[in-house]
Design an enzyme around this catalytic site. Sequence first.
Site, PDB file in Angstrom:
ATOM      1  CG  ASP A 158      11.883 -15.212  38.371  1.00 28.32           C
ATOM      2  OD1 ASP A 158      12.507 -16.114  38.327  1.00 28.32           O
ATOM      3  OD2 ASP A 158      11.881 -14.129  39.031  1.00 28.32           O
ATOM      4  CG  HIS A 186      13.990 -13.507  42.043  1.00 30.11           C
ATOM      5  ND1 HIS A 186      13.925 -13.968  40.871  1.00 30.11           N
ATOM      6  CD2 HIS A 186      15.508 -13.365  42.251  1.00 30.11           C
ATOM      7  CE1 HIS A 186      15.271 -14.146  40.310  1.00 30.11           C
ATOM      8  NE2 HIS A 186      16.147 -13.798  41.123  1.00 30.11           N
TER       9      HIS A 186
HETATM   10  N1  LIG Z   1      16.225 -10.514  40.609  1.00 33.52           N
HETATM   11  C1  LIG Z   1      17.035 -11.280  39.704  1.00 33.52           C
HETATM   12  O1  LIG Z   1      15.880 -11.841  38.756  1.00 33.52           O
HETATM   13  C2  LIG Z   1      18.220 -11.681  39.662  1.00 33.52           C
HETATM   14  C3  LIG Z   1      18.898 -12.091  38.446  1.00 33.52           C
HETATM   15  C4  LIG Z   1      20.207 -11.964  38.217  1.00 33.52           C
HETATM   16  C5  LIG Z   1      21.131 -11.957  39.153  1.00 33.52           C
HETATM   17  N2  LIG Z   1      20.626 -10.867  40.298  1.00 33.52           N
HETATM   18  C6  LIG Z   1      21.504 -10.536  41.414  1.00 33.52           C
HETATM   19  O2  LIG Z   1      22.117  -9.386  41.027  1.00 33.52           O
HETATM   20  C7  LIG Z   1      23.066  -9.122  41.649  1.00 33.52           C
HETATM   21  C8  LIG Z   1      24.234  -8.593  40.724  1.00 33.52           C
HETATM   22  O3  LIG Z   1      24.770  -9.661  39.753  1.00 33.52           O
HETATM   23  P1  LIG Z   1      25.974  -9.484  39.035  1.00 33.52           P
HETATM   24  O4  LIG Z   1      25.963 -10.712  38.050  1.00 33.52           O
HETATM   25  O5  LIG Z   1      25.827  -8.192  38.217  1.00 33.52           O
HETATM   26  O6  LIG Z   1      27.135  -9.809  39.910  1.00 33.52           O
HETATM   27  P2  LIG Z   1      28.588  -9.291  40.044  1.00 33.52           P
HETATM   28  O7  LIG Z   1      29.156  -9.619  40.922  1.00 33.52           O
HETATM   29  O8  LIG Z   1      29.175  -9.499  38.427  1.00 33.52           O
HETATM   30  O9  LIG Z   1      28.547  -7.592  39.935  1.00 33.52           O
HETATM   31  C9  LIG Z   1      28.171  -7.153  41.340  1.00 33.52           C
HETATM   32  C10 LIG Z   1      28.842  -5.665  41.422  1.00 33.52           C
HETATM   33  O10 LIG Z   1      28.362  -5.079  42.672  1.00 33.52           O
HETATM   34  C11 LIG Z   1      29.177  -4.346  43.199  1.00 33.52           C
HETATM   35  N3  LIG Z   1      28.799  -3.964  44.471  1.00 33.52           N
HETATM   36  C12 LIG Z   1      28.869  -4.887  45.737  1.00 33.52           C
HETATM   37  N4  LIG Z   1      28.604  -4.111  46.617  1.00 33.52           N
HETATM   38  C13 LIG Z   1      28.327  -2.949  46.253  1.00 33.52           C
HETATM   39  C14 LIG Z   1      27.840  -1.633  46.805  1.00 33.52           C
HETATM   40  N5  LIG Z   1      27.790  -1.448  48.169  1.00 33.52           N
HETATM   41  N6  LIG Z   1      27.676  -0.687  46.294  1.00 33.52           N
HETATM   42  C15 LIG Z   1      27.744  -0.507  45.086  1.00 33.52           C
HETATM   43  N7  LIG Z   1      28.241  -1.555  44.373  1.00 33.52           N
HETATM   44  C16 LIG Z   1      28.293  -2.915  44.930  1.00 33.52           C
HETATM   45  C17 LIG Z   1      30.374  -5.161  42.874  1.00 33.52           C
HETATM   46  O11 LIG Z   1      31.672  -4.326  43.136  1.00 33.52           O
HETATM   47  C18 LIG Z   1      30.344  -5.703  41.673  1.00 33.52           C
HETATM   48  O12 LIG Z   1      30.945  -4.822  40.540  1.00 33.52           O
HETATM   49  C19 LIG Z   1      23.306 -10.324  42.307  1.00 33.52           C
HETATM   50  O13 LIG Z   1      23.011 -10.131  43.836  1.00 33.52           O
HETATM   51  C20 LIG Z   1      22.574 -11.300  41.705  1.00 33.52           C
HETATM   52  O14 LIG Z   1      22.343 -12.407  42.468  1.00 33.52           O
HETATM   53  C21 LIG Z   1      19.185 -10.944  40.470  1.00 33.52           C
END
Ligand SMILES: NC(=O)c1ccc[n+]([C@@H]2O[C@H](COP(=O)([O-])OP(=O)(O)OC[C@H]3O[C@@H](n4cnc5c(N)ncnc54)[C@H](O)[C@@H]3O)[C@@H](O)[C@H]2O)c1
Length: 275
Positions: A158, A186
């Site tokens: 952000d 966030h």
């Molecule tokens: N804070 C921020 O600014 C911000 C920005 C963008 C995305 N995000 C968040 O980041 C996260 C990941 O996003 P992404 O696009 O990479 O998602 P994605 O779905 O592509 O990947 C998530 C991965 O996490 C794995 N996973 C699920 N549970 C798990 C566990 N218990 N242990 C280990 N691995 C596990 C899944 O198998 C998958 O490979 C999401 O929650 C998304 O909302 C946060």
Amino acid sequence: MTAPTTVTVTGAAGQIGYALLFRIASGAMLGDNPVRLRLLEIPQAVGAAEGTAMELADAAFPLLDSVDVFDDADAAFEGAEVALLVGARPRTAGMERSDLLAANAGIFGPQGRAINDHAADGIRVLVVGNPANTNALIAAAHAPDVPAERFTAMTRLDHNRGLAQLAAKLDVGVGRLRRMTVWGNHSTTQVPDPSHVLLDGEPVGFDAAWLAEHFVPTVANRGAAIIAARGASSAASAASAAIDHVRDWVLGTPEGTGSRWRCRAVANTPCPRGS
Ligand SMILES: NC(=O)c1ccc[n+]([C@@H]2O[C@H](COP(=O)([O-])OP(=O)(O)OC[C@H]3O[C@@H](n4cnc5c(N)ncnc54)[C@H](O)[C@@H]3O)[C@@H](O)[C@H]2O)c1
């Protein structure tokens, strides 16, 4: 030779993980310091994480000491000095907020405990997986032996989005701006605040109507705009923000980028000139 820093990344096979790991291995996060990567995934995604580990090897990064893949949190956090908790349960259609929180508590509670029991004493944790603030709180609550300030949730994306909007408005390079602030969670309720922003070290004012009608809603809703345009959520920019967050935390913020708060409130020492 410097001993490698152990970095654990969860959700390593996801889209943020894919953008993140190569930059960590290149030295973008910890500078000229070797890294030992420990990747945590759920069992169904371990194969994909191993594929990423093969690509990391093929990139022949001089700073990459080793890559190991785990589906067990206790093993993945063993000796971790930096942990990036990216993997989370996404909200799916029809899911109540309480269901989302319960599902994520089932992930971040055990990971917090594993960090408590297995990570290095100086562990620094960045939670990226949403809802990031709540997940960070859950992880910290399960790690009573780790100081709470070692758990952080990512707002840097952000912050960076705010800087990009301001730079475009002023028609200047983003590197000339300092002291962007984001208040709150966030989420779309966040308050990006440019009131302390400096351009080349000098205060700069912005039109109040532009701030209220364009800047704040653009930054707060940027995630949805990316999904609408790209058909997938922000990944490379989120990974880049995670790199920025950890780099500044471990190596220090660049001069003039908010160290005043840290030197006053945390270290209780006079601030260096220009900070
Ligand atoms: N804070 C921020 O600014 C911000 C920005 C963008 C995305 N995000 C968040 O980041 C996260 C990941 O996003 P992404 O696009 O990479 O998602 P994605 O779905 O592509 O990947 C998530 C991965 O996490 C794995 N996973 C699920 N549970 C798990 C566990 N218990 N242990 C280990 N691995 C596990 C899944 O198998 C998958 O490979 C999401 O929650 C998304 O909302 C946060």
